[in-house]
Design an enzyme around this catalytic site. Sequence first.
Site, PDB file in Angstrom:
ATOM      1  N   GLY A  35      11.757  45.730 133.398  1.00  0.00           N
ATOM      2  CA  GLY A  35      13.045  45.775 132.708  1.00  0.00           C
ATOM      3  C   GLY A  35      13.033  46.859 131.643  1.00  0.00           C
ATOM      4  N   GLN A  71      15.773  51.507 124.180  1.00  0.00           N
ATOM      5  CA  GLN A  71      14.373  51.915 124.342  1.00  0.00           C
ATOM      6  C   GLN A  71      14.241  53.380 124.737  1.00  0.00           C
ATOM      7  OE1 GLN A  71      13.437  48.291 126.952  1.00  0.00           O
ATOM      8  NE2 GLN A  71      11.499  48.617 125.919  1.00  0.00           N
ATOM      9  N   CYS A  80       6.212  44.413 126.600  1.00  0.00           N
ATOM     10  CA  CYS A  80       7.378  45.276 126.397  1.00  0.00           C
ATOM     11  C   CYS A  80       6.937  46.726 126.490  1.00  0.00           C
ATOM     12  CB  CYS A  80       7.984  44.997 125.022  1.00  0.00           C
ATOM     13  SG  CYS A  80       9.444  45.986 124.659  1.00  0.00           S
ATOM     14  N   LEU A  81       7.722  47.552 127.174  1.00  0.00           N
ATOM     15  CA  LEU A  81       7.347  48.963 127.323  1.00  0.00           C
ATOM     16  C   LEU A  81       7.354  49.678 125.973  1.00  0.00           C
ATOM     17  CD1 LEU A  81       9.189  49.892 130.654  1.00  0.00           C
ATOM     18  CD2 LEU A  81       6.751  49.402 130.314  1.00  0.00           C
ATOM     19  N   HIS A  86      15.076  38.837 127.544  1.00  0.00           N
ATOM     20  CA  HIS A  86      14.286  39.809 126.770  1.00  0.00           C
ATOM     21  C   HIS A  86      15.065  41.124 126.622  1.00  0.00           C
ATOM     22  CE1 HIS A  86      10.260  42.027 126.077  1.00  0.00           C
ATOM     23  NE2 HIS A  86      11.138  43.004 126.240  1.00  0.00           N
ATOM     24  N   GLU A  87      15.677  41.584 127.731  1.00  0.00           N
ATOM     25  CA  GLU A  87      16.397  42.869 127.697  1.00  0.00           C
ATOM     26  C   GLU A  87      17.683  42.761 126.879  1.00  0.00           C
ATOM     27  OE1 GLU A  87      14.717  45.313 128.525  1.00  0.00           O
ATOM     28  OE2 GLU A  87      13.210  44.247 129.685  1.00  0.00           O
ATOM     29  N   HIS A 130      17.094  43.161 123.265  1.00  0.00           N
ATOM     30  CA  HIS A 130      16.974  44.563 122.829  1.00  0.00           C
ATOM     31  C   HIS A 130      18.319  45.114 122.361  1.00  0.00           C
ATOM     32  CE1 HIS A 130      12.903  45.966 123.521  1.00  0.00           C
ATOM     33  NE2 HIS A 130      12.865  45.448 124.738  1.00  0.00           N
TER      34      HIS A 130
HETATM   35 ZN   LIG Z   1      11.144  45.076 125.856  1.00  0.00          ZN
END
Ligand SMILES: [Zn+2]
Length: 173
Positions: free
Chosen positions: A46, A51, A95-96, A137-138, A141
């Site tokens: 995701g 991000q 998380c990226l 989660h996304e 963000h």
């Molecule tokens: Zn994340």
Amino acid sequence: MSLRDIIIHPDPRLKKLCAPVADITPDLQRLADDMLQTMYAAPGIGLAAPQVGELKRLIVMDCVKKEGDPPRPMVLFNPEVTWSSEETNVYEEGCLSIPDQYADVERPAEVRVSWIDQTGTPQEEQFDGLWATCVQHEIDHLNGKLFIDYLRPLKRQLITRKMVKLKREKARL
Ligand SMILES: [Zn+2]
């Protein structure tokens, strides 16, 4: 399509409330394609627009994990949770934007989400399992919230310090 740089925590852009998208313009379609490519390349399941530095309500995801199953790239503009189950699930999240750090987070096990797809069509779907965790989660963000915000302050500070160090090392390269 092109790969975008993923912003690493801590960064003020990851703490912002993102703006809804009014029209699905060709620019936004390109951004969604870039985000999918960036997510697959990472690799991740995701990715949210902030991000990659775009403060817009847009997320992409693909939680198909089983080898041999066809991929399911999803693009969600203005995603909104319209219902969440009382039952919860605990997943070890990563998380990226917070590379190599993982922690258990408890969230509703099932959620119903409405969104606008890449063609401008309204969609609604119920997610469970990893998909439910990922979509929540996304969406977090887009509201400036990270999974480490669910952790105890000490653990959060420890992870943040590691990220500051990582960014300092990267800047020296
Ligand atoms: Zn994340």
